[in-house]
Design an enzyme around this catalytic site. Structure first.
Site, PDB file in Angstrom:
ATOM      1  N   CYS A   6       0.672  -1.282   0.727  1.00  0.00           N
ATOM      2  CA  CYS A   6      -0.247   0.319  -0.027  1.00  0.00           C
ATOM      3  C   CYS A   6       0.863   1.397  -0.062  1.00  0.00           C
ATOM      4  O   CYS A   6       1.159   1.715   0.560  1.00  0.00           O
ATOM      5  CB  CYS A   6      -0.465   0.506   1.421  1.00  0.00           C
ATOM      6  SG  CYS A   6      -2.044   1.711   1.097  1.00  0.00           S
ATOM      7  N   GLU A 102      -3.969   1.298  -6.563  1.00  0.00           N
ATOM      8  CA  GLU A 102      -3.287  -0.052  -6.616  1.00  0.00           C
ATOM      9  C   GLU A 102      -3.009  -0.165  -7.988  1.00  0.00           C
ATOM     10  O   GLU A 102      -4.085  -0.075  -8.967  1.00  0.00           O
ATOM     11  CB  GLU A 102      -3.594  -1.043  -5.452  1.00  0.00           C
ATOM     12  CG  GLU A 102      -3.189  -2.551  -6.324  1.00  0.00           C
ATOM     13  CD  GLU A 102      -1.094  -2.546  -5.114  1.00  0.00           C
ATOM     14  OE1 GLU A 102      -0.472  -2.505  -6.105  1.00  0.00           O
ATOM     15  OE2 GLU A 102      -0.971  -2.214  -4.493  1.00  0.00           O
TER      16      GLU A 102
END
Length: 227
Positions: A6, A102
């Site tokens: 992340c 992402e």
């Protein structure tokens, strides 16, 4: 940056608005961000006596083996790792967000997606807090805990940040709970129905770009197939 699963997220709200929605008191104030990147100063929420406090921390915990900070910690092993063990026992935080990015390989390029709640509400990551040396002394630094991806997220990545549901906030922030086993049960993949994925502008690839165009949809939102 080490541990960059992340590695970008958003907080598209002023920090004062965050505490209005999530509770607590803002000790510092910050502006909305559409492209939060490692080493940025971010909003974190900790227990401060009788109420929650929103304060600022650097995103990225210093580690002895690298000049680059560690921005993520694996939920499954944090309790065993010397880098994270003490913070997990003694200084846990909530990291407010409105979504995270992402990238997925599509053809010969990687396409960015913004993952946000289907209802548009802000949410929180599970975080841990350490400190790092500054010219003036020490200042807080934090890392986001990650876990195995839900079935929906697995289309994009095999890991995801830990998203804490509201019922888990109090035990996670409770500093009297110093047994890691008592809190690691909270570190689960998000429910399948929580998030959708929106393809967004490649402008987000550059952390210097930080404006609403970063989250501009570049296609239809992908939603989990949950009945």
């Amino acid at each position: 940056i080490l541990g960059s699963m992340c590695a970008r997220f958003t907080l598209m709200l002023p920090w004062a608005e965050v505490v209005r929605l999530l509770g607590g008191r803002a000790v510092v104030h910050g502006k909305p961000s559409w492209n939060v990147a490692p080493t940025h100063q971010i909003a974190i929420i900790e227990n401060g006596g009788s109420e929650r406090h929103l304060v600022s921390a650097r995103w990225g915990v210093s580690v002895p083996w690298s000049t680059k900070p560690m921005i993520n910690a694996r939920a499954e092993t944090a309790a065993q790792k010397p880098t994270f063990r003490k913070a997990l026992q003694e200084r846990r935080c909530l990291i407010p967000t409105t979504g995270f990015y992402e990238w997925r390989a599509e053809g010969d390029q990687k396409r960015p997606y913004l993952f946000r709640r289907l209802d548009g509400a802000p949410f929180v990551f599970a975080g841990i807090v350490d400190s790092y040396k500054t010219e003036g002394g020490v200042a807080p630094a934090c890392a986001i805990l990650t876990t195995s991806a839900s079935a929906f997220i697995r289309q994009f990545h095999d890991r995801m940040p830990v998203i804490l549901e509201e019922a888990a906030w109090e035990p996670w922030l409770d500093r009297s709970l110093t047994d890691s086993a008592a809190v690691t049960d909270l570190l689960q993949p998000a429910p399948e129905h929580l998030l959708g994925a929106i393809p967004v502008s490649p402008r987000v690839n550059n952390p210097r770009n930080n404006d609403p165009s970063c989250v501009e949809p570049m296609g239809e939102e992908i939603r989990p197939n949950v009945r």
